[in-house]
Motif scaffolding. Structure first.
Motif, short mmCIF file in Angstrom:
data_model
loop_
_atom_site.label_atom_id
_atom_site.label_comp_id
_atom_site.label_asym_id
_atom_site.label_seq_id
_atom_site.Cartn_x
_atom_site.Cartn_y
_atom_site.Cartn_z
N GLU A 1 6.83 38.22 -4.16
CA GLU A 1 6.79 38.63 -5.55
C GLU A 1 8.19 39.05 -5.93
O GLU A 1 8.80 39.89 -5.27
CB GLU A 1 5.82 39.80 -5.73
CG GLU A 1 4.38 39.37 -5.54
CD GLU A 1 3.38 40.45 -5.89
OE1 GLU A 1 3.70 41.32 -6.73
OE2 GLU A 1 2.28 40.41 -5.33
N LYS B 1 6.98 37.70 -10.83
CA LYS B 1 6.33 36.41 -10.56
C LYS B 1 5.96 36.34 -9.09
O LYS B 1 6.64 36.90 -8.23
CB LYS B 1 7.26 35.24 -10.90
CG LYS B 1 7.54 35.10 -12.37
CD LYS B 1 8.36 33.86 -12.64
CE LYS B 1 8.60 33.70 -14.11
NZ LYS B 1 9.38 32.49 -14.39
N TYR C 1 5.15 33.86 -5.74
CA TYR C 1 5.44 32.56 -5.15
C TYR C 1 4.72 32.48 -3.81
O TYR C 1 4.71 33.45 -3.05
CB TYR C 1 6.95 32.40 -4.92
CG TYR C 1 7.77 32.59 -6.17
CD1 TYR C 1 8.05 31.52 -7.01
CD2 TYR C 1 8.23 33.85 -6.53
CE1 TYR C 1 8.79 31.69 -8.16
CE2 TYR C 1 8.98 34.04 -7.69
CZ TYR C 1 9.25 32.95 -8.50
OH TYR C 1 9.99 33.13 -9.64
#
Length: 82
Positions: free
Chosen positions: A45, A49, A51
């Motif tokens: 993170e 966001k 991933y």
């Protein structure tokens, strides 16, 4: 929640510096997937966001920085599971 022992935390702490190039990669770019074997799941993170990557072994031809990071992920995982 039970925390990680400080020596084990120290091993994993180096993984917090995720290469920016890795953030931009897909599973397919990062590593090979072979059915019915052990996989590494990597979740990061960053800047709000999330991933995620799933790989068996790093793909040939990755940059040296990403290759070294993934090898470190694998090595730390092995040390933490001892």
């Amino acid at each position: 929640m039970v925390g990680m022992a400080s020596e084990k935390y120290g091993l994993a702490q180096g993984l917090l510096d995720v290469p920016q190039e890795l953030i931009m990669m897909t599973d397919e770019e990062m590593g090979k997937q072979i059915v019915a074997d052990f996989d590494y799941f990597l979740h990061v993170e960053k800047n709000g966001k999330s991933y995620n990557w799933l790989f068996d072994e790093p793909e040939e031809g990755l940059s040296e920085e990403v290759q070294q990071y993934l090898e470190k992920v694998i090595a730390v995982n092995e040390q933490l599971s001892e």
